[in-house]
Design an enzyme around this catalytic site. Structure first.
Site, PDB file in Angstrom:
ATOM      1  N   VAL A 120       0.906  -1.155   0.000  1.00  0.00           N
ATOM      2  CA  VAL A 120       0.000   0.000   0.000  1.00  0.00           C
ATOM      3  C   VAL A 120       0.940   1.198   0.000  1.00  0.00           C
ATOM      4  O   VAL A 120       1.552   1.517   1.017  1.00  0.00           O
ATOM      5  CB  VAL A 120      -0.956  -0.008   1.210  1.00  0.00           C
ATOM      6  CG1 VAL A 120      -1.796   1.263   1.241  1.00  0.00           C
ATOM      7  CG2 VAL A 120      -1.851  -1.243   1.176  1.00  0.00           C
ATOM      8  N   PRO A 121       1.120   1.849  -1.153  1.00  0.00           N
ATOM      9  CA  PRO A 121       2.267   2.725  -1.402  1.00  0.00           C
ATOM     10  C   PRO A 121       2.199   4.131  -0.780  1.00  0.00           C
ATOM     11  O   PRO A 121       2.060   5.136  -1.483  1.00  0.00           O
ATOM     12  CB  PRO A 121       2.309   2.796  -2.926  1.00  0.00           C
ATOM     13  CG  PRO A 121       0.876   2.652  -3.335  1.00  0.00           C
ATOM     14  CD  PRO A 121       0.272   1.699  -2.348  1.00  0.00           C
ATOM     15  N   CYS A 122       2.366   4.196   0.527  1.00  0.00           N
ATOM     16  CA  CYS A 122       2.373   5.505   1.194  1.00  0.00           C
ATOM     17  C   CYS A 122       3.573   6.345   0.762  1.00  0.00           C
ATOM     18  O   CYS A 122       3.550   7.573   0.899  1.00  0.00           O
ATOM     19  CB  CYS A 122       2.329   5.335   2.714  1.00  0.00           C
ATOM     20  SG  CYS A 122       3.554   4.219   3.395  1.00  0.00           S
ATOM     21  N   HIS A 123       4.605   5.710   0.218  1.00  0.00           N
ATOM     22  CA  HIS A 123       5.776   6.464  -0.248  1.00  0.00           C
ATOM     23  C   HIS A 123       5.429   7.365  -1.434  1.00  0.00           C
ATOM     24  O   HIS A 123       6.176   8.296  -1.728  1.00  0.00           O
ATOM     25  CB  HIS A 123       6.923   5.515  -0.614  1.00  0.00           C
ATOM     26  CG  HIS A 123       6.595   4.528  -1.680  1.00  0.00           C
ATOM     27  ND1 HIS A 123       5.928   3.343  -1.410  1.00  0.00           N
ATOM     28  CD2 HIS A 123       6.809   4.549  -3.023  1.00  0.00           C
ATOM     29  CE1 HIS A 123       5.776   2.670  -2.536  1.00  0.00           C
ATOM     30  NE2 HIS A 123       6.289   3.383  -3.533  1.00  0.00           N
ATOM     31  N   ARG A 124       4.298   7.131  -2.075  1.00  0.00           N
ATOM     32  CA  ARG A 124       3.900   7.952  -3.227  1.00  0.00           C
ATOM     33  C   ARG A 124       3.210   9.245  -2.819  1.00  0.00           C
ATOM     34  O   ARG A 124       2.787  10.017  -3.676  1.00  0.00           O
ATOM     35  CB  ARG A 124       2.987   7.143  -4.153  1.00  0.00           C
ATOM     36  CG  ARG A 124       3.702   5.959  -4.792  1.00  0.00           C
ATOM     37  CD  ARG A 124       2.806   5.186  -5.726  1.00  0.00           C
ATOM     38  NE  ARG A 124       3.471   3.946  -6.134  1.00  0.00           N
ATOM     39  CZ  ARG A 124       2.834   2.863  -6.529  1.00  0.00           C
ATOM     40  NH1 ARG A 124       1.512   2.862  -6.613  1.00  0.00           N
ATOM     41  NH2 ARG A 124       3.508   1.782  -6.860  1.00  0.00           N
TER      42      ARG A 124
END
Length: 160
Positions: A120-124
């Site tokens: 779940v790409p919170c880095h984006r």
């Protein structure tokens, strides 16, 4: 819950499965409930993560289950999964998309509470003006993940 640890370009990375789905990831080694990836789902999760870190996978297919989180956090996490590979949104943009335009800081808190980072790409999610701010795994890891995705996305565009 079974945890499996894999080596990655951003250090050890742990992934948890509950038998039916991936239910957690963690930067670093998790010792509690540690298991070898002998379960089919654990192997799939590890294989997908390795492919992602190698720049060969741009979308995860492992089943996910996130057993906690407020309605707002869940809305933010859902929105994260809609951010295309290699792209970013600001905290403010995510707040608007989940229906609370004044909640940019709350989006940051939800990012920090994301139980399945990378998948779940919170880095984006970045700060205003694409500034790299806040990341539970550290800004060096966030920068690495964003650069990996940008490079792979660029290479895919070149190859058509």
């Amino acid at each position: 819950m079974r945890w499996t640890v894999l080596d990655s370009p951003i250090g050890e990375f742990s992934v948890a499965t509950d038998g039916d789905s991936v239910c957690g990831t963690h930067f670093g080694r998790v010792e509690s409930g540690l298991d070898e990836p002998d379960h089919e789902l654990s192997r799939q999760a590890v294989d997908e993560l390795r492919a992602y870190f190698a720049g060969e996978l741009t979308g995860f297919t492992v089943p996910l289950s996130i057993p906690r989180g407020s309605d707002f956090e869940r809305a933010v996490w859902r929105e994260m999964t809609r951010i295309p590979y290699g792209q970013t949104l600001t905290y403010g943009e995510v707040a608007r998309r989940v229906g609370d335009p004044g909640a940019a800081r709350a989006v940051g808190v939800a990012c920090n509470r994301n139980p399945v980072p990378v998948i779940v790409p919170c880095h984006r999610i970045v700060g205003a003006g694409a500034k790299l701010v806040g990341f539970g795994g550290g800004l060096d890891r966030k920068r690495y993940l964003l650069e990996l995705e940008a490079r792979v996305d660029f290479e895919r565009a070149l190859l058509g």
